[in-house]
Motif scaffolding. Structure first.
Motif, mmCIF file in Angstrom:
data_model
loop_
_atom_site.group_PDB
_atom_site.id
_atom_site.type_symbol
_atom_site.label_atom_id
_atom_site.label_comp_id
_atom_site.label_asym_id
_atom_site.label_seq_id
_atom_site.Cartn_x
_atom_site.Cartn_y
_atom_site.Cartn_z
ATOM 1 N N GLU A 1 0.859 -1.191 0.000
ATOM 2 C CA GLU A 1 0.000 0.000 0.000
ATOM 3 C C GLU A 1 0.891 1.235 0.000
ATOM 4 O O GLU A 1 1.971 1.243 0.588
ATOM 5 N N ARG A 2 0.402 2.294 -0.657
ATOM 6 C CA ARG A 2 1.103 3.569 -0.682
ATOM 7 C C ARG A 2 0.190 4.633 -0.106
ATOM 8 O O ARG A 2 -0.989 4.714 -0.453
ATOM 9 N N VAL A 3 0.741 5.448 0.800
ATOM 10 C CA VAL A 3 0.002 6.532 1.435
ATOM 11 C C VAL A 3 0.562 7.843 0.919
ATOM 12 O O VAL A 3 1.753 8.124 1.096
ATOM 13 N N ASP A 4 -0.287 8.632 0.278
ATOM 14 C CA ASP A 4 0.132 9.913 -0.280
ATOM 15 C C ASP A 4 0.088 10.972 0.818
ATOM 16 O O ASP A 4 -0.982 11.338 1.283
ATOM 17 N N ALA A 5 1.256 11.467 1.218
ATOM 18 C CA ALA A 5 1.351 12.492 2.260
ATOM 19 C C ALA A 5 1.815 13.823 1.695
ATOM 20 O O ALA A 5 2.328 14.668 2.431
ATOM 21 N N ALA A 6 1.607 14.044 0.405
ATOM 22 C CA ALA A 6 2.055 15.286 -0.227
ATOM 23 C C ALA A 6 1.412 16.486 0.458
ATOM 24 O O ALA A 6 0.199 16.530 0.670
ATOM 25 N N GLY A 7 2.241 17.454 0.849
ATOM 26 C CA GLY A 7 1.749 18.648 1.524
ATOM 27 C C GLY A 7 1.485 18.464 3.003
ATOM 28 O O GLY A 7 1.039 19.406 3.668
ATOM 29 N N LEU A 8 1.757 17.281 3.541
ATOM 30 C CA LEU A 8 1.446 16.988 4.939
ATOM 31 C C LEU A 8 2.714 16.922 5.794
ATOM 32 O O LEU A 8 3.808 16.643 5.298
ATOM 33 N N LEU A 9 2.541 17.183 7.079
ATOM 34 C CA LEU A 9 3.588 16.960 8.071
ATOM 35 C C LEU A 9 3.396 15.570 8.652
ATOM 36 O O LEU A 9 2.278 15.208 9.070
ATOM 37 N N VAL A 10 4.462 14.793 8.694
ATOM 38 C CA VAL A 10 4.407 13.421 9.210
ATOM 39 C C VAL A 10 5.058 13.407 10.593
ATOM 40 O O VAL A 10 6.283 13.538 10.718
ATOM 41 N N PHE A 11 4.233 13.263 11.612
ATOM 42 C CA PHE A 11 4.708 13.245 12.998
ATOM 43 C C PHE A 11 4.827 11.807 13.487
ATOM 44 O O PHE A 11 4.053 10.929 13.065
ATOM 45 N N PRO A 12 5.740 11.541 14.422
ATOM 46 C CA PRO A 12 5.638 10.271 15.159
ATOM 47 C C PRO A 12 4.302 10.258 15.878
ATOM 48 O O PRO A 12 3.840 11.285 16.373
ATOM 49 N N GLY A 13 3.647 9.113 15.909
ATOM 50 C CA GLY A 13 2.283 9.030 16.442
ATOM 51 C C GLY A 13 2.128 9.735 17.778
ATOM 52 O O GLY A 13 2.941 9.550 18.695
ATOM 53 N N PHE A 14 1.083 10.536 17.894
ATOM 54 C CA PHE A 14 0.857 11.293 19.123
ATOM 55 C C PHE A 14 0.462 10.368 20.271
ATOM 56 O O PHE A 14 -0.214 9.351 20.085
ATOM 57 N N ILE A 15 0.875 10.762 21.479
ATOM 58 C CA ILE A 15 0.625 9.995 22.702
ATOM 59 C C ILE A 15 -0.141 10.881 23.669
ATOM 60 O O ILE A 15 0.250 12.023 23.922
ATOM 61 N N ASP A 16 -1.236 10.367 24.221
ATOM 62 C CA ASP A 16 -1.936 11.066 25.303
ATOM 63 C C ASP A 16 -1.601 10.347 26.607
ATOM 64 O O ASP A 16 -2.067 9.232 26.846
ATOM 65 N N PRO A 17 -0.793 10.977 27.474
ATOM 66 C CA PRO A 17 -0.331 10.286 28.681
ATOM 67 C C PRO A 17 -1.288 10.362 29.855
ATOM 68 O O PRO A 17 -0.968 9.843 30.929
ATOM 69 N N HIS A 18 -2.465 10.986 29.679
ATOM 70 C CA HIS A 18 -3.304 11.292 30.846
ATOM 71 C C HIS A 18 -4.766 11.093 30.504
ATOM 72 O O HIS A 18 -5.487 12.031 30.171
ATOM 73 N N VAL A 19 -5.220 9.828 30.591
ATOM 74 C CA VAL A 19 -6.580 9.471 30.192
ATOM 75 C C VAL A 19 -7.266 8.706 31.321
ATOM 76 O O VAL A 19 -6.727 7.730 31.840
ATOM 77 N N HIS A 20 -8.456 9.177 31.688
ATOM 78 C CA HIS A 20 -9.318 8.482 32.648
ATOM 79 C C HIS A 20 -10.524 7.940 31.884
ATOM 80 O O HIS A 20 -11.471 8.669 31.608
ATOM 81 N N SER A 21 -10.499 6.653 31.557
ATOM 82 C CA SER A 21 -11.585 6.075 30.755
ATOM 83 C C SER A 21 -12.765 5.602 31.588
ATOM 84 O O SER A 21 -13.755 5.121 31.023
ATOM 85 N N ARG A 22 -12.667 5.695 32.928
ATOM 86 C CA ARG A 22 -13.777 5.318 33.832
ATOM 87 C C ARG A 22 -14.130 3.839 33.751
ATOM 88 O O ARG A 22 -15.227 3.454 34.171
ATOM 89 N N ASP A 23 -13.212 3.033 33.240
ATOM 90 C CA ASP A 23 -13.520 1.640 32.938
ATOM 91 C C ASP A 23 -12.494 0.735 33.617
ATOM 92 O O ASP A 23 -11.292 0.823 33.315
ATOM 93 N N PRO A 24 -12.949 -0.126 34.552
ATOM 94 C CA PRO A 24 -14.325 -0.383 34.987
ATOM 95 C C PRO A 24 -14.745 0.552 36.121
ATOM 96 O O PRO A 24 -13.956 1.354 36.605
ATOM 97 N N GLY A 25 -16.005 0.407 36.528
ATOM 98 C CA GLY A 25 -16.503 1.092 37.719
ATOM 99 C C GLY A 25 -17.473 2.203 37.435
ATOM 100 O O GLY A 25 -18.459 2.372 38.159
ATOM 101 N N HIS A 26 -17.194 3.017 36.395
ATOM 102 C CA HIS A 26 -18.076 4.142 36.073
ATOM 103 C C HIS A 26 -18.320 4.192 34.560
ATOM 104 O O HIS A 26 -18.201 5.250 33.929
ATOM 105 N N THR A 27 -18.671 3.051 34.004
ATOM 106 C CA THR A 27 -18.801 2.955 32.557
ATOM 107 C C THR A 27 -20.082 3.597 32.033
ATOM 108 O O THR A 27 -20.314 3.585 30.818
ATOM 109 N N HIS A 28 -20.904 4.186 32.917
ATOM 110 C CA HIS A 28 -21.994 5.040 32.435
ATOM 111 C C HIS A 28 -21.457 6.395 31.981
ATOM 112 O O HIS A 28 -22.135 7.119 31.248
ATOM 113 N N LYS A 29 -20.219 6.710 32.391
ATOM 114 C CA LYS A 29 -19.597 7.980 31.997
ATOM 115 C C LYS A 29 -18.743 7.829 30.742
ATOM 116 O O LYS A 29 -18.698 8.719 29.893
#
Length: 469
Positions: free
Chosen positions: A44-72
């Motif tokens: 497969e070829r991915v055309d990134a013409a005109g784009l900035l290619v970053f190393p994949g972004f990381i979110d270090p601070h996530v509260h998914s409420r799972d398990p325990g508060h999965t209604h949220k």
């Protein structure tokens, strides 16, 4: 699978590099000179013409409420939102129910989340002080990215869930934060095995006295700021910095919100303390002036403060005082957030808007592409023991990429959010720049804000450096 990414500019620590990438078997295999990509054998070829290619972004601070508060929220929804916003790895906080305070819970959480993950993920452990001091080294050995200490909160004795208003709770139901002697012991233990100790920095004694001096329930945003002053954050950071100097422990301040806190971190680093800091888009884009428009939806801890605080945080990013940016994604039901400034829980959506808001800041000139790569990817990966597997475009690193069109535009909309309860404080914001696609493990995973292919997130274990001494 072999994939070639062509025509983009690679965002590196040295700046922008016009080169193509060859990806194979989930890793970056090679950089290719312009023109050489056409001869490379690829599925497969991915055309990134005109784009900035970053190393994949990381979110270090996530509260998914799972398990325990999965209604949220659920881990399925939070990682799907992360992926659709341009993030390829999330680090999940430990204060679900039950909290990740021991290795058995860590392993259970790892297995449960692996079955639901749209992105790769790491796991935090929770430090309670003496109550689980014997577990923190074991959590580290199991691959935890760090252990987190909630310095300003009480915890429920049974669930270890956060108790926001512990003054009103029965004292025998609470596990209070340990006193500083025990906290110093915790710093020493984390230093002993070479780990990372992070803290929610608000001094509980300052908070308690500030609430008493307010003398009435919190009815306005000004009341909230008076009840949770910036000095509470700065005080805990200062104590932590001294404990870091005394023990050699690496100490990380999460969701730093104030100019006072940034000044303490800057001074501590200048004195040689192993202190690092994170801030969040809510502190970089909102101020207390937005409270009239947003009402209790703006309520987070520590609170969003003044324009001067926001400016100081951007200055901290620019000079390296702040080395990582995370969302502090912490959803609640809408009806909970409408209870008023006194009773509404702190927190809100963030994992899907983290990258778009920071890309907007880049296009507006507040942060360079190289610095954006540092605080959303490379520096964060180093901090949490994931580099160079994550946060890198070097050959051999995981082929996680985030592709950005700096000439594009985007609009944040509740209708497009992938959260279980899709209500964001940035609804309706028009942004410059656009996250157009991402690749996870060498394969296209997101395009134009929607997932591509099947869910395939994996657990990533942290590998930190040598212990102190």
């Amino acid at each position: 699978m072999r994939v070639v990414v062509t025509g983009g500019e690679l965002v590196t620590e040295q700046g922008l590099v016009p080169a193509d990438l060859l990806l194979a078997d989930g890793r970056i295999e090679a950089w290719l000179d312009r023109g050489a990509a056409g001869a490379a054998v690829a599925d497969e070829r991915v055309d990134a013409a005109g784009l900035l290619v970053f190393p994949g972004f990381i979110d270090p601070h996530v509260h998914s409420r799972d398990p325990g508060h999965t209604h949220k929220e659920t881990f399925h929804h939070s990682t799907l939102g992360a992926l659709c916003g341009g993030t390829t790895t999330v680090l999940e906080m430990p204060n679900a129910v039950p909290a990740v305070t021991d290795v058995a819970t860590f392993e259970d959480r790892r297995a449960a989340h692996a079955a639901r993950a749209w992105t790769d993920f790491g796991l935090w452990g929770m430090a309670l002080g003496p109550a689980n001091l014997d577990q923190v080294a074991l959590l580290h050995a199991s691959g935890a990215v760090a252990v987190k200490f909630f310095w300003g909160y009480a915890l429920d004795k049974q669930t270890k869930g956060l108790v926001y208003n512990f003054a009103a709770a029965p004292p025998d139901s609470l596990l209070l934060p340990p006193e500083n002697g025990a906290v110093l012991e915790l710093f020493g233990e984390v230093a002993r095995y070479g780990g990372l100790l992070a803290a929610h920095c608000e001094d509980r004694h300052v908070l308690a006295r500030s609430a008493e001096l307010l003398g009435h329930p919190i009815t306005t945003y000004d009341d909230l700021l008076r009840a949770r002053p910036a000095v509470a954050e700065a005080t805990s950071i200062a104590v932590g910095a001294q404990f870091s100097l005394a023990t050699g422990c690496r100490f990380h301040v999460v969701h730093m919100a104030s100019a006072a806190g940034a000044a303490v971190v800057r001074a501590a680093r200048a004195a040689g303390a192993a202190v690092t800091a994170e801030t969040c888009p809510q502190y970089l884009t909102l101020t207390d002036a937005d409270a009239a428009r947003l009402g209790p939806a703006i309520k987070v801890y520590p609170p969003v403060r003044s324009q001067a605080d926001q400016d100081a945080l951007w200055a901290g990013i620019a000079d390296g005082t702040i080395g990582s940016v995370g969302s502090d994604h912490a959803p609640h039901l809408l009806e909970e957030k409408l209870r008023g400034f006194e009773d509404a829980p702190a927190g809100g959506l963030g994992v899907e808007t983290l990258a778009p808001l920071m890309v907007d800041a880049m296009v507006r000139g507040r942060i360079s592409p190289a610095r954006l790569a540092e605080v959303l990817s490379t520096g964060t990966a180093r901090l949490y023991g994931l580099w160079p597997r994550k946060g890198s475009l070097r050959p051999g690193s995981d082929a996680d990429l985030t592709l950005v069109d700096p000439r594009g535009s985007a609009r944040i909309s509740n209708e497009r959010m992938h959260a279980l309860n899709p209500v964001t404080t940035w609804d309706g914001w028009e942004l410059r720049g656009r996250v157009v696609a991402s690749l996870l493990g060498g394969e296209p995973a997101m395009r134009d804000g929607e997932p591509v292919g099947e869910r395939r997130g994996r657990f990533v274990a942290a590998r930190h450096g040598a212990p102190v001494g």
